[in-house]
Design an enzyme around this catalytic site. Structure first.
Site, mmCIF file in Angstrom:
data_model
loop_
_atom_site.group_PDB
_atom_site.id
_atom_site.type_symbol
_atom_site.label_atom_id
_atom_site.label_comp_id
_atom_site.label_asym_id
_atom_site.label_seq_id
_atom_site.Cartn_x
_atom_site.Cartn_y
_atom_site.Cartn_z
ATOM 1 N N ASP A 98 -19.270 39.949 32.340
ATOM 2 C CA ASP A 98 -20.010 38.764 32.766
ATOM 3 C C ASP A 98 -19.024 37.725 33.294
ATOM 4 O O ASP A 98 -18.350 37.040 32.525
ATOM 5 C CB ASP A 98 -20.807 38.205 31.580
ATOM 6 C CG ASP A 98 -21.605 36.949 31.932
ATOM 7 O OD1 ASP A 98 -21.531 36.506 33.095
ATOM 8 O OD2 ASP A 98 -22.288 36.408 31.042
ATOM 9 N N GLU A 108 10.916 30.395 36.467
ATOM 10 C CA GLU A 108 11.705 30.197 35.249
ATOM 11 C C GLU A 108 10.755 29.796 34.118
ATOM 12 O O GLU A 108 10.001 28.840 34.259
ATOM 13 C CB GLU A 108 12.743 29.089 35.450
ATOM 14 C CG GLU A 108 13.727 29.349 36.578
ATOM 15 C CD GLU A 108 14.663 28.168 36.784
ATOM 16 O OE1 GLU A 108 14.694 27.258 35.922
ATOM 17 O OE2 GLU A 108 15.353 28.136 37.817
ATOM 18 N N GLU A 123 10.209 28.155 30.743
ATOM 19 C CA GLU A 123 10.663 27.273 29.671
ATOM 20 C C GLU A 123 9.542 27.160 28.639
ATOM 21 O O GLU A 123 8.364 27.068 29.003
ATOM 22 C CB GLU A 123 11.033 25.901 30.221
ATOM 23 C CG GLU A 123 12.225 25.940 31.175
ATOM 24 C CD GLU A 123 12.543 24.594 31.794
ATOM 25 O OE1 GLU A 123 13.671 24.429 32.291
ATOM 26 O OE2 GLU A 123 11.661 23.701 31.795
ATOM 27 N N GLU A 148 17.391 25.820 25.837
ATOM 28 C CA GLU A 148 17.245 24.725 26.798
ATOM 29 C C GLU A 148 17.610 23.398 26.113
ATOM 30 O O GLU A 148 18.069 23.374 24.987
ATOM 31 C CB GLU A 148 15.827 24.694 27.380
ATOM 32 C CG GLU A 148 15.720 25.280 28.792
ATOM 33 C CD GLU A 148 16.527 24.513 29.825
ATOM 34 O OE1 GLU A 148 16.929 23.365 29.562
ATOM 35 O OE2 GLU A 148 16.769 25.066 30.908
ATOM 36 N N GLU A 168 14.591 29.140 27.443
ATOM 37 C CA GLU A 168 14.224 29.624 28.778
ATOM 38 C C GLU A 168 14.512 31.107 28.892
ATOM 39 O O GLU A 168 15.522 31.603 28.396
ATOM 40 C CB GLU A 168 14.998 28.873 29.863
ATOM 41 C CG GLU A 168 14.692 29.363 31.282
ATOM 42 C CD GLU A 168 15.461 28.626 32.359
ATOM 43 O OE1 GLU A 168 15.947 29.289 33.303
ATOM 44 O OE2 GLU A 168 15.585 27.386 32.266
ATOM 45 N N HIS A 226 9.822 26.290 37.058
ATOM 46 C CA HIS A 226 10.363 26.160 38.410
ATOM 47 C C HIS A 226 10.174 27.481 39.147
ATOM 48 O O HIS A 226 10.435 28.552 38.581
ATOM 49 C CB HIS A 226 11.853 25.817 38.374
ATOM 50 C CG HIS A 226 12.183 24.686 37.453
ATOM 51 N ND1 HIS A 226 13.381 24.592 36.778
ATOM 52 C CD2 HIS A 226 11.470 23.592 37.081
ATOM 53 C CE1 HIS A 226 13.403 23.502 36.043
ATOM 54 N NE2 HIS A 226 12.240 22.880 36.197
ATOM 55 N N ARG A 236 18.221 17.867 40.794
ATOM 56 C CA ARG A 236 17.042 18.157 39.983
ATOM 57 C C ARG A 236 16.018 17.030 39.953
ATOM 58 O O ARG A 236 14.982 17.146 39.316
ATOM 59 C CB ARG A 236 17.486 18.517 38.555
ATOM 60 C CG ARG A 236 18.139 19.883 38.466
ATOM 61 C CD ARG A 236 18.775 20.146 37.120
ATOM 62 N NE ARG A 236 19.128 21.545 36.959
ATOM 63 C CZ ARG A 236 20.211 22.122 37.461
ATOM 64 N NH1 ARG A 236 21.046 21.385 38.179
ATOM 65 N NH2 ARG A 236 20.448 23.406 37.267
ATOM 66 N N GLU A 248 13.787 26.117 45.278
ATOM 67 C CA GLU A 248 12.850 26.166 44.157
ATOM 68 C C GLU A 248 11.948 24.941 44.186
ATOM 69 O O GLU A 248 12.388 23.839 44.492
ATOM 70 C CB GLU A 248 13.583 26.247 42.818
ATOM 71 C CG GLU A 248 14.446 25.041 42.497
ATOM 72 C CD GLU A 248 14.958 25.020 41.066
ATOM 73 O OE1 GLU A 248 14.344 25.651 40.192
ATOM 74 O OE2 GLU A 248 15.973 24.346 40.812
ATOM 75 N N ARG A 252 10.067 22.528 41.786
ATOM 76 C CA ARG A 252 10.364 22.223 40.393
ATOM 77 C C ARG A 252 9.192 21.631 39.608
ATOM 78 O O ARG A 252 9.288 21.471 38.393
ATOM 79 C CB ARG A 252 11.556 21.257 40.327
ATOM 80 C CG ARG A 252 12.849 21.886 40.782
ATOM 81 C CD ARG A 252 14.012 20.919 40.714
ATOM 82 N NE ARG A 252 14.229 20.378 39.378
ATOM 83 C CZ ARG A 252 14.840 21.028 38.391
ATOM 84 N NH1 ARG A 252 15.287 22.262 38.576
ATOM 85 N NH2 ARG A 252 15.013 20.446 37.219
#
Length: 474
Positions: free
Chosen positions: A53, A133, A135, A212, A220, A269, A340, A359, A361
């Site tokens: 369903d 990645e 985390e 991390e 990570e 990321h 970053r 990447e 982020r």
């Protein structure tokens, strides 16, 4: 090598499989499953499928909810968490029709396959490789309550700085000092190593795992680059492995972007690159950061549509508690090398032409990975189609720390949405790039937005402990 029905039957016999489990994905990106005895699995199972369903999965109205799930034999893997030998498969959902069943366009796996086909039809590339990645936090204890007389939540990690007065063994990690910390402080090393071993057994190649930043149990795991549709399947399986292995070790795993105030948040990321006939599309020795004009246009598409993308890549209210300055989380619409603080980062270490990439982020693992990855591809293709130059649009490159800018300069920067509500507003206003080629059905986006609006309305009615702290005595 593609597996046939006979391959699956042989796998069942060789491994003494007793149950065959079919894992399906709901609109929120959560596994649902149904199981049959192994002796019932046959060629007809692959042709006729398993009925379900779809309205309970968030995809279809009740009047049209009867669907069938068709397993994909290439996804077959022995489930390491079942004491009864169990073979697991995912697959695609089909609408029951005459004379032939047709794909349910709203089903996540069908959407990611449609996005890949749209990419091929555009002639830009034939393969998208991605690397998410993962985390996450591993806690020793978690509890919460949402009732009229008690709204509360608590977590604990034995090595956290807040346990310094009661630990008894001195194995304590200072706040925000967990990054790559070694034993004896890395108390979940064996747990994570076992996670990676289960992933390898499932055919998921891993680059590494490590602690991390957050001292309260943040870690990570990073897989290797893989084809987008396969990586969407792998994302579901990776989360499944992390959660179940954690339980085996007496831990609990969460992908909540911000489970602890004042500690680093958990993102997902997403690294990406395109190939055509096996050759890299994003590489150019003479381009900024050795990236091609096509790569820059792809980034331009991501940056142009980043507001609406956030509704699919960051679909929880908690997501926006992570997207704040000061914790290496992106808050600025822009791109740069090794920075970053911008939403798009170009890793300087990816020097080989076949590895040159960037990447995104902002995503986090509360997303439906099929929607997330497909939406990223569609935004990038829109950038290529319309030659959206990120530099010409003032989105960088920002080769400096954006967090350290004077306030008057920060005010000139374009920021990400600051709430799920604003991200949904952006998705309502900007989604033509998603529906191009019929990849994302309009009905799905409407259902998704409606569901999230209801979620927001529910959350807005609940007082939080922080509100007691701020307002109780006013």
């Amino acid at each position: 090598m593609a597996k046939s029905v006979q391959d699956i039957i042989a796998l069942i016999k060789e491994n003494g499989i007793k149950m065959v489990d079919f894992k399906m994905v709901d609109i929120n990106g959560q596994y649902r499953h149904v199981t049959i005895p192994a002796e019932n699995f046959s060629e007809d199972t692959m042709k006729s499928g398993i009925g379900f369903d779809a309205s309970n999965y968030g995809y279809a109205v009740v009047e049209k909810s009867d669907m069938v799930f068709i397993p994909d034999p290439d996804t077959a893997v022995i489930d390491p968490f079942c004491s009864i030998p169990t073979l697991s498969m995912t697959g695609n959902a089909m609408i029951i029709d005459n004379p032939v069943n047709r794909p349910l366009a709203q089903y996540p796996r069908n959407i990611v396959l449609a996005a890949e086909q749209y990419m091929k039809d555009c002639g830009v590339a034939d393969t998208m490789l991605i690397l998410p990645e993962f985390e996450f936090y591993l806690f020793d204890q978690v509890g919460w309550n949402v009732s009229p007389d008690n709204v509360s939540a608590s977590v604990d990690a034995q090595q956290s700085y807040w346990n310094s007065d009661i630990s008894g063994n001195g194995v304590i990690v200072p706040k925000q000092k967990n990054y790559h910390i070694a034993k004896p402080f890395d108390v979940t090393y064996e747990c994570r190593s076992e996670m990676c071993m289960h992933m390898a057994d499932a055919g998921i190649e891993i680059n590494y795992h490590h602690p991390e930043v957050a001292a309260s149990g943040q870690f990570e795991i990073e897989p290797q680059l893989g084809k987008m549709s396969k990586m969407a399947d792998n994302t579901m399986w990776i989360k499944y492995i992390i959660r179940n292995t954690a339980l085996k070790y007496g831990k609990t795993a969460t992908f909540m972007p911000k489970p602890i105030a004042g500690e680093a948040g958990s993102g997902m990321h997403v690294h990406m690159l395109l190939l055509k006939d096996g050759k890299p599309v994003f590489s150019d020795d003479n381009g900024y950061a050795n990236l091609s004009e096509t790569a820059h246009y792809f980034m331009g598409g991501l940056l142009k549509h980043i507001g609406s993308l956030c509704a699919l890549t960051n679909p929880s209210t908690n997501s926006f508690k992570r997207l704040i300055p000061g914790f290496e989380a992106p808050v600025t619409v822009g791109y740069a090398t090794s920075n970053r603080s911008a939403v798009i980062r170009i890793p300087a270490y990816a020097k080989a032409p076949e590895k040159r990439r960037f990447e995104l982020r902002n995503p986090d693992a509360t997303c439906n990975p099929y929607f997330c990855f497909a939406a990223i591809l569609m935004a990038g293709l829109d950038g290529i189609k319309n030659k959206i130059d990120p530099h010409a649009n003032g989105w960088g490159p920002y080769d400096f720390n954006l967090f350290n800018l004077p306030e008057e300069e920060k005010a000139k920067l374009q920021g990400l949405p600051t709430s799920l509500d604003s991200a949904l507003d952006a998705l309502e206003a900007d989604h033509d790039y998603l529906t191009a080629g019929g990849v994302f059905p309009e009905e799905l986006l409407k259902n998704f937005i409606k569901s999230k609006r209801a979620e927001l309305a529910e959350m807005a009615k609940i007082p939080t402990p922080a509100e007691f702290d701020k307002y109780y005595n006013l």
